[in-house]
Design a protein around this motif. Structure first.
Motif, PDB file in Angstrom:
ATOM      1  N   MET A 183     -10.256  -0.884  -3.259  1.00 15.21           N
ATOM      2  CA  MET A 183      -8.853  -0.563  -3.027  1.00 15.21           C
ATOM      3  C   MET A 183      -8.757   0.459  -1.911  1.00 15.21           C
ATOM      4  N   TYR A 184      -7.634   0.497  -1.261  1.00 16.39           N
ATOM      5  CA  TYR A 184      -7.394   1.500  -0.234  1.00 16.39           C
ATOM      6  C   TYR A 184      -5.918   1.863  -0.239  1.00 16.39           C
ATOM      7  N   ARG A 185      -5.631   3.045   0.281  1.00 16.76           N
ATOM      8  CA  ARG A 185      -4.270   3.581   0.305  1.00 16.76           C
ATOM      9  C   ARG A 185      -3.404   2.803   1.287  1.00 16.76           C
ATOM     10  N   GLU A 186      -2.177   2.491   0.885  1.00 18.40           N
ATOM     11  CA  GLU A 186      -1.197   1.845   1.749  1.00 18.40           C
ATOM     12  C   GLU A 186      -0.059   2.837   2.019  1.00 18.40           C
ATOM     13  N   TYR A 187       0.551   2.718   3.202  1.00 16.16           N
ATOM     14  CA  TYR A 187       1.594   3.673   3.588  1.00 16.16           C
ATOM     15  C   TYR A 187       2.922   2.962   3.865  1.00 16.16           C
ATOM     16  N   VAL A 188       3.243   1.979   3.026  1.00 22.94           N
ATOM     17  CA  VAL A 188       4.463   1.202   3.256  1.00 22.94           C
ATOM     18  C   VAL A 188       5.722   2.024   2.996  1.00 22.94           C
ATOM     19  N   ILE A 189       5.725   2.854   1.971  1.00 25.54           N
ATOM     20  CA  ILE A 189       6.922   3.648   1.662  1.00 25.54           C
ATOM     21  C   ILE A 189       7.078   4.791   2.661  1.00 25.54           C
ATOM     22  N   ALA A 191       6.326   4.723   5.784  1.00 31.32           N
ATOM     23  CA  ALA A 191       6.935   4.132   6.979  1.00 31.32           C
ATOM     24  C   ALA A 191       8.427   3.900   6.768  1.00 31.32           C
ATOM     25  N   THR A 192       8.792   3.454   5.564  1.00 28.84           N
ATOM     26  CA  THR A 192      10.205   3.243   5.238  1.00 28.84           C
ATOM     27  C   THR A 192      10.984   4.547   5.296  1.00 28.84           C
ATOM     28  N   ILE A 193      10.411   5.608   4.740  1.00 26.59           N
ATOM     29  CA  ILE A 193      11.085   6.908   4.743  1.00 26.59           C
ATOM     30  C   ILE A 193      11.281   7.402   6.167  1.00 26.59           C
ATOM     31  N   ALA A 194      10.275   7.201   7.023  1.00 27.07           N
ATOM     32  CA  ALA A 194      10.402   7.619   8.419  1.00 27.07           C
ATOM     33  C   ALA A 194      11.556   6.890   9.094  1.00 27.07           C
ATOM     34  N   ALA A 195      11.686   5.597   8.821  1.00 30.03           N
ATOM     35  CA  ALA A 195      12.766   4.815   9.430  1.00 30.03           C
ATOM     36  C   ALA A 195      14.129   5.237   8.876  1.00 30.03           C
ATOM     37  N   LEU A 196      14.201   5.455   7.560  1.00 25.66           N
ATOM     38  CA  LEU A 196      15.478   5.797   6.939  1.00 25.66           C
ATOM     39  C   LEU A 196      15.975   7.185   7.329  1.00 25.66           C
ATOM     40  N   THR A 197      15.053   8.080   7.665  1.00 22.41           N
ATOM     41  CA  THR A 197      15.445   9.458   7.976  1.00 22.41           C
ATOM     42  C   THR A 197      15.473   9.730   9.475  1.00 22.41           C
ATOM     43  N   ALA A 198      15.258   8.711  10.286  1.00 22.82           N
ATOM     44  CA  ALA A 198      15.187   8.903  11.741  1.00 22.82           C
ATOM     45  C   ALA A 198      16.450   9.551  12.290  1.00 22.82           C
ATOM     46  N   ASN A 245      10.024  -2.804 -13.551  1.00 25.87           N
ATOM     47  CA  ASN A 245      11.120  -2.144 -14.259  1.00 25.87           C
ATOM     48  C   ASN A 245      10.931  -0.631 -14.301  1.00 25.87           C
ATOM     49  N   LEU A 246      10.707  -0.049 -13.122  1.00 22.78           N
ATOM     50  CA  LEU A 246      10.547   1.396 -13.037  1.00 22.78           C
ATOM     51  C   LEU A 246      10.908   1.872 -11.638  1.00 22.78           C
ATOM     52  N   HIS A 247      11.041   3.189 -11.513  1.00 21.30           N
ATOM     53  CA  HIS A 247      11.272   3.824 -10.213  1.00 21.30           C
ATOM     54  C   HIS A 247      10.083   4.713  -9.864  1.00 21.30           C
ATOM     55  N   THR A 248       9.774   4.760  -8.571  1.00 22.59           N
ATOM     56  CA  THR A 248       8.896   5.810  -8.071  1.00 22.59           C
ATOM     57  C   THR A 248       9.751   6.796  -7.287  1.00 22.59           C
ATOM     58  N   LEU A 249       9.277   8.036  -7.192  1.00 17.93           N
ATOM     59  CA  LEU A 249      10.007   9.091  -6.485  1.00 17.93           C
ATOM     60  C   LEU A 249       9.096   9.697  -5.430  1.00 17.93           C
ATOM     61  N   HIS A 250       9.564   9.702  -4.183  1.00 15.52           N
ATOM     62  CA  HIS A 250       8.732  10.093  -3.048  1.00 15.52           C
ATOM     63  C   HIS A 250       9.356  11.299  -2.341  1.00 15.52           C
ATOM     64  N   HIS A 251       8.640  12.425  -2.350  1.00 16.43           N
ATOM     65  CA  HIS A 251       9.110  13.642  -1.704  1.00 16.43           C
ATOM     66  C   HIS A 251       9.185  13.393  -0.204  1.00 16.43           C
ATOM     67  N   VAL A 252      10.379  13.508   0.354  1.00 16.81           N
ATOM     68  CA  VAL A 252      10.608  13.084   1.741  1.00 16.81           C
ATOM     69  C   VAL A 252       9.766  13.882   2.722  1.00 16.81           C
ATOM     70  N   ALA A 253       9.786  15.200   2.615  1.00 20.01           N
ATOM     71  CA  ALA A 253       9.057  16.028   3.578  1.00 20.01           C
ATOM     72  C   ALA A 253       7.561  15.731   3.555  1.00 20.01           C
ATOM     73  N   SER A 254       6.995  15.587   2.364  1.00 21.59           N
ATOM     74  CA  SER A 254       5.563  15.288   2.243  1.00 21.59           C
ATOM     75  C   SER A 254       5.236  13.899   2.787  1.00 21.59           C
ATOM     76  N   ALA A 255       6.109  12.944   2.502  1.00 21.99           N
ATOM     77  CA  ALA A 255       5.881  11.578   2.968  1.00 21.99           C
ATOM     78  C   ALA A 255       5.893  11.508   4.494  1.00 21.99           C
ATOM     79  N   LEU A 257       5.068  13.909   6.590  1.00 21.55           N
ATOM     80  CA  LEU A 257       3.816  14.499   7.059  1.00 21.55           C
ATOM     81  C   LEU A 257       2.657  13.527   6.900  1.00 21.55           C
ATOM     82  N   GLU A 258       2.591  12.863   5.737  1.00 21.78           N
ATOM     83  CA  GLU A 258       1.523  11.892   5.494  1.00 21.78           C
ATOM     84  C   GLU A 258       1.589  10.731   6.476  1.00 21.78           C
ATOM     85  N   TRP A 259       2.811  10.289   6.803  1.00 22.52           N
ATOM     86  CA  TRP A 259       2.973   9.180   7.738  1.00 22.52           C
ATOM     87  C   TRP A 259       2.484   9.575   9.127  1.00 22.52           C
ATOM     88  N   GLU A 260       2.799  10.779   9.574  1.00 26.10           N
ATOM     89  CA  GLU A 260       2.337  11.234  10.888  1.00 26.10           C
ATOM     90  C   GLU A 260       0.815  11.349  10.921  1.00 26.10           C
TER      91      GLU A 260
END
Length: 281
Positions: A183-189, A191-198, A245-255, A257-260
């Motif tokens: 398995m490996y880490r994916e950064y799909v969310i 990337a989404t956060i970066a686009a939504l907060t542009a 049938n669940l939600h995940t919660l992603h801290h915007v500022a941290s996400a 930084l991780e995307w960059e």
């Protein structure tokens, strides 16, 4: 990874794409919509990690079949599955080229596979509402150790398929040929956060004192598929995973930084692969 079935589906997808282009050019809206349904059916099977299952289904078919669709598909009440199958059967009769006929057989078998495994309603919902889906994850685990234990202990894990570890996406992969898996880490969310907060985070996000309070509110106000919330003064992106049938919660500022950081690592890896560039004399 899974080269044979990937090549089989890639050839069939290329054929379907060319037919969609013809329907588009000639303004045949209904046919264009049915080709889109066929394409999303293939996409569904792939993102839910069912490629080996479908390969086994194909291998079990008698040579030259199918010349008709399965009873389960014929009995289906979906808006798109039966018309799509009927379209493919007509093309099968009309298509003179053996290679093209093989692609059509694969696409018919794909719809049959979905019907015979009881997934018709799910695929029709995916086709109609896919824009309301977060990237599909097939399971969620509380820790990497738990996920790795499941991956090692499952005879044939879904592959390739995204899973969630806590709030983070990972991708499982498994090779039947030598029984390797990982398995490996994916950064799909991210990337989404970066686009939504542009252009900035929209005002008016609901505010909560704790994650527990936010999760309880989201049970009755599901994101569609994502929405900003504020928890203890910090912005988060709530992502609704309909399949789980669940939600995940992603801290915007941290996400962000991780995307960059991820983009820098990818750029560095690509530059290493490219090697030194010689300047013109």
């Amino acid at each position: 990874m899974q080269v044979r079935i990937f090549e089989t589906l890639a050839g069939a997808a290329k054929f379907a794409g060319s037919r969609w282009q013809v329907a588009l050019a000639q303004g045949r809206e209904e046919e264009k919509r049915l080709w889109r349904y066929v394409g999303e059916s293939r996409n569904f099977v792939q993102v839910t990690g069912q490629l080996y299952r479908f390969e086994d289904y194909l291998d079990a078919l008698a040579p030259g079949t199918p010349s008709r669709t399965s009873p389960a598909l014929n009995a289906g009440k979906g808006e798109f599955s039966r018309p799509a199958a009927e379209m493919l059967l007509e093309i099968m009769d009309e298509e003179p080229e053996p290679e093209q006929k093989r692609h059509v057989r694969v696409l018919i078998a794909l719809l049959d596979f979905i019907a015979d495994t009881g997934q018709l309603d799910e695929v029709e919902d995916f086709f109609i509402h896919h824009h309301q889906y977060a990237p599909i994850a097939v399971a969620r685990f509380t820790s990497r150790e738990e996920a790795e234990k499941w991956l090692k202990g499952t005879t044939e894990p879904p592959s390739p398929a995204n899973i969630l570890i806590g709030d983070d996406y990972y991708q499982f992969w498994y090779l039947r040929e030598d029984n390797t898996r990982g398995m490996y880490r994916e950064y799909v969310i991210e990337a989404t956060i970066a686009a939504l907060t542009a252009k900035g985070i929209p005002p008016g996000a609901p505010s909560f004192h704790s994650r527990t309070e936010a999760e309880e509110w989201l049970k009755h106000h599901p994101a569609n598929p994502e929405a900003f919330v504020v928890i203890d003064g910090e912005h988060y992106l709530a992502v609704h995973h309909k399949r789980l049938n669940l939600h995940t919660l992603h801290h915007v500022a941290s996400a962000l930084l991780e995307w960059e950081e991820h983009k820098k690592k990818v750029a560095f890896a690509n530059s290493r692969e490219a090697g030194p560039v010689e300047e013109d004399e």
